[in-house]
Design a protein around this motif. Structure first.
Motif, mmCIF file in Angstrom:
data_model
loop_
_atom_site.group_PDB
_atom_site.id
_atom_site.type_symbol
_atom_site.label_atom_id
_atom_site.label_comp_id
_atom_site.label_asym_id
_atom_site.label_seq_id
_atom_site.Cartn_x
_atom_site.Cartn_y
_atom_site.Cartn_z
ATOM 1 N N ALA A 102 -6.235 7.523 -10.364
ATOM 2 C CA ALA A 102 -5.737 8.785 -10.333
ATOM 3 C C ALA A 102 -5.954 9.292 -9.007
ATOM 4 C CB ALA A 102 -6.228 9.720 -11.443
ATOM 5 N N GLY A 103 -6.925 8.770 -8.198
ATOM 6 C CA GLY A 103 -7.304 9.003 -6.899
ATOM 7 C C GLY A 103 -6.325 8.629 -5.818
ATOM 8 N N GLN A 104 -5.348 7.795 -6.195
ATOM 9 C CA GLN A 104 -4.567 7.337 -5.219
ATOM 10 C C GLN A 104 -3.009 7.698 -5.466
ATOM 11 O OE1 GLN A 104 -7.103 3.459 -5.412
ATOM 12 N NE2 GLN A 104 -5.054 2.745 -5.135
ATOM 13 N N LEU A 105 -3.017 8.800 -6.297
ATOM 14 C CA LEU A 105 -1.602 9.386 -6.586
ATOM 15 C C LEU A 105 -1.350 10.695 -5.545
ATOM 16 C CD1 LEU A 105 -1.895 9.917 -10.479
ATOM 17 C CD2 LEU A 105 -0.472 8.167 -9.344
ATOM 18 N N LEU A 120 6.759 6.442 1.139
ATOM 19 C CA LEU A 120 5.717 7.273 1.729
ATOM 20 C C LEU A 120 4.259 6.654 1.591
ATOM 21 C CD1 LEU A 120 7.360 10.853 1.312
ATOM 22 C CD2 LEU A 120 6.906 9.657 3.539
ATOM 23 N N PRO A 121 4.041 6.368 0.709
ATOM 24 C CA PRO A 121 2.332 6.266 0.291
ATOM 25 C C PRO A 121 1.683 5.113 1.231
ATOM 26 C CG PRO A 121 3.333 6.053 -1.779
ATOM 27 C CD PRO A 121 4.635 6.111 -0.707
ATOM 28 N N GLU A 122 2.144 4.100 1.447
ATOM 29 C CA GLU A 122 1.543 3.041 2.455
ATOM 30 C C GLU A 122 1.509 3.355 3.678
ATOM 31 O OE1 GLU A 122 -0.630 -0.598 3.141
ATOM 32 O OE2 GLU A 122 -0.116 0.415 1.145
ATOM 33 N N VAL A 123 2.653 3.873 4.243
ATOM 34 C CA VAL A 123 2.699 4.141 5.610
ATOM 35 C C VAL A 123 1.967 5.412 5.891
ATOM 36 C CG1 VAL A 123 5.066 2.895 6.126
ATOM 37 C CG2 VAL A 123 5.021 5.140 5.342
ATOM 38 N N ALA A 124 2.115 6.490 5.081
ATOM 39 C CA ALA A 124 1.489 7.464 5.333
ATOM 40 C C ALA A 124 -0.045 7.463 5.377
ATOM 41 C CB ALA A 124 1.806 8.686 4.265
ATOM 42 N N CYS A 125 -0.772 6.883 4.426
ATOM 43 C CA CYS A 125 -2.042 6.379 4.236
ATOM 44 C C CYS A 125 -2.635 5.630 5.420
ATOM 45 C CB CYS A 125 -2.310 5.938 3.088
ATOM 46 S SG CYS A 125 -2.257 6.897 1.713
ATOM 47 N N THR A 126 -1.628 4.598 5.854
ATOM 48 C CA THR A 126 -2.130 3.543 6.862
ATOM 49 C C THR A 126 -2.152 4.495 8.331
ATOM 50 O OG1 THR A 126 -1.267 1.706 5.758
ATOM 51 C CG2 THR A 126 -1.456 1.534 8.291
ATOM 52 N N VAL A 127 -1.180 5.144 8.384
ATOM 53 C CA VAL A 127 -0.929 5.668 9.859
ATOM 54 C C VAL A 127 -2.197 6.930 9.985
ATOM 55 C CG1 VAL A 127 0.318 7.356 11.312
ATOM 56 C CG2 VAL A 127 1.475 5.518 10.252
ATOM 57 N N LYS A 270 -10.305 4.938 -0.490
ATOM 58 C CA LYS A 270 -8.850 5.157 -0.654
ATOM 59 C C LYS A 270 -8.532 6.522 -1.285
ATOM 60 C CE LYS A 270 -7.348 0.327 -1.844
ATOM 61 N NZ LYS A 270 -6.780 -0.553 -2.822
ATOM 62 N N ALA A 271 -9.375 6.930 -2.193
ATOM 63 C CA ALA A 271 -9.251 8.448 -2.724
ATOM 64 C C ALA A 271 -9.361 9.294 -1.503
ATOM 65 C CB ALA A 271 -10.086 8.649 -3.786
ATOM 66 N N ALA A 272 -10.316 9.139 -0.630
ATOM 67 C CA ALA A 272 -10.647 10.198 0.376
ATOM 68 C C ALA A 272 -9.632 10.214 1.340
ATOM 69 C CB ALA A 272 -11.934 9.752 1.053
ATOM 70 N N ILE A 273 -9.050 9.098 1.488
ATOM 71 C CA ILE A 273 -7.586 9.020 2.545
ATOM 72 C C ILE A 273 -6.583 9.914 1.875
ATOM 73 C CG2 ILE A 273 -5.932 7.722 3.679
ATOM 74 C CD1 ILE A 273 -8.229 5.541 3.873
ATOM 75 N N ARG A 278 -2.912 14.273 1.464
ATOM 76 C CA ARG A 278 -2.318 15.389 0.811
ATOM 77 C C ARG A 278 -2.342 16.671 1.484
ATOM 78 N NH1 ARG A 278 -2.969 16.449 -5.854
ATOM 79 N NH2 ARG A 278 -1.495 18.117 -5.944
ATOM 80 N N GLU A 279 -3.606 17.039 1.939
ATOM 81 C CA GLU A 279 -3.978 18.231 2.230
ATOM 82 C C GLU A 279 -3.325 18.552 3.850
ATOM 83 O OE1 GLU A 279 -8.110 20.917 3.796
ATOM 84 O OE2 GLU A 279 -8.186 18.858 2.881
ATOM 85 N N ASN A 280 -3.377 17.400 4.871
ATOM 86 C CA ASN A 280 -3.043 17.736 5.997
ATOM 87 C C ASN A 280 -1.582 16.971 6.480
ATOM 88 O OD1 ASN A 280 -5.626 18.988 7.272
ATOM 89 N ND2 ASN A 280 -6.707 17.057 6.350
ATOM 90 N N LEU A 281 -1.261 15.892 5.994
ATOM 91 C CA LEU A 281 0.109 15.526 6.281
ATOM 92 C C LEU A 281 1.217 15.760 5.234
ATOM 93 C CD1 LEU A 281 1.897 13.493 7.820
ATOM 94 C CD2 LEU A 281 1.124 11.498 6.300
#
Length: 325
Positions: A102-105, A120-127, A270-273, A278-281
């Motif tokens: 759930a932390g990766q949703l 979105l998820p992989e590129v957004a979290c990586t960048v 991963k959950a922290a990323i 979610r908050e900033n991007l």
């Protein structure tokens, strides 16, 4: 359910659409009815037998997907059956169903449809993790993105511009560079006939942050391209795994070099990323400042054709696999 399986390590033709057991959500996980999955270069490595999933992760290829929650595992809060989401995965995306911590949703952003959200998820979290959280790119700095026409690159251009940076990119054709400019790139460098170190020094004095997918073959030149206190982030090995580093040049610039993958991070990291994204991007995505760039959508059963397109290097942005054609 049906999923893409690998008959044996090899070329794209080893990918097969086959019936497999349904996944079950464990404690802290949700089950998704998958709408689409993004294709990433790491998927090609896994198909070839060179990038196995982390222990305990699904053997099915796929590092991101979008879909609808159909079941909640024990202890999951903040999500409900029927929610449309996209998700960062350690594996399992090339399938009709996926179990996800759930932390990766992430919620599907406003103005983005459910299929497109898979880009979105992989590129957004990586960048975001590497360029913003780690390298701390700030307004007025210079960001160099290698592979500007790829999924990571097209996203990084937009994030850099949204943060007020000057963005330089490398790509291999005039057409791809023109499309990078349309996304906001300020400096477009054809790596086939230009030296990115010389161009950057002439135009900006160098880069403050470099996002590099090449690895060994670009290591020395990347350090040369940095300004004082510059940060080199290595996220890929397309140019090899062993390079030579001039420590004197590194010391002289007070520069930092770090490498950071995403797939093998602990769940809490991963959950922290994801939470920071979610908050900033996510507000930038919802308002359209940062957009998912999709080259094509193909039926998931035809994943082999998507892998061939990636192998050919003709893709601009992302390829998505639709679970239901």
């Amino acid at each position: 359910m049906y999923a893409i399986t690998i008959r044996e390590p090899g070329d794209p033709d080893v990918l097969e659409w086959a019936e497999v057991a349904d996944p079950r959500p464990g404690p802290g996980e949700v089950l998704l009815d998958v709408a689409a999955s993004g294709v990433n270069r790491a998927d090609l490595l896994q198909r070839q037998g060179n990038y196995p999933p982390p222990p305990g992760a699904s053997e099915t290829i796929g590092l991101e997907c979008s879909g609808t929650i159909t079941e909640l595992g024990e202890g999951v809060e903040g999500w409900a059956v029927g929610d449309e989401v996209c998700a960062l995965l350690a594996g399992g995306g090339y399938a009709q169903k996926a179990a996800v911590p759930a932390g990766q949703l992430l919620p599907v952003p406003a103005e983005v449809d459910l299929i497109t959200a898979a880009a979105l998820p992989e590129v957004a979290c990586t960048v975001w993790a590497n360029v913003v959280m780690h390298a701390k790119l700030t307004e007025g700095e210079v960001l160099l993105v290698h592979g500007g026409a790829g999924g990571i690159g097209t996203h990084a251009i937009q994030v850099g511009k949204a943060l007020g940076a000057t963005v330089a990119v490398t790509a291999g054709s005039a057409e791809r560079l023109d499309r990078c400019r349309q996304l906001g790139a300020d400096i477009a460098i054809n790596y086939k006939d230009e030296d990115f170190v010389e161009v950057l020094r002439k135009e900006t004095g160098g880069a403050n942050v470099i996002l590099d997918n090449m690895g060994a073959s670009y290591l020395g030149r990347n350090v040369n391209a940095l300004q004082q206190d510059g940060r080199l982030v290595i996220i890929g090995m397309q140019g090899g795994v062993k390079g030579e580093l001039n420590v004197g040049a590194l010391l002289g610039k007070r520069a930092q070099v770090f490498a950071a993958g995403l797939r093998f991070r602990p769940l809490e990291q991963k959950a922290a990323i994801v939470a920071d994204v979610r908050e900033n991007l996510w507000p930038l995505v919802s308002e359209g400042t940062v957009k998912p760039i999709v080259d094509q959508v193909v039926p998931m059963a035809e994943a082999a054709s998507a892998h061939r397109a990636m192998d050919e290097g003709s893709v601009f942005g992302k390829i998505l696999l639709a679970a239901k054609s």
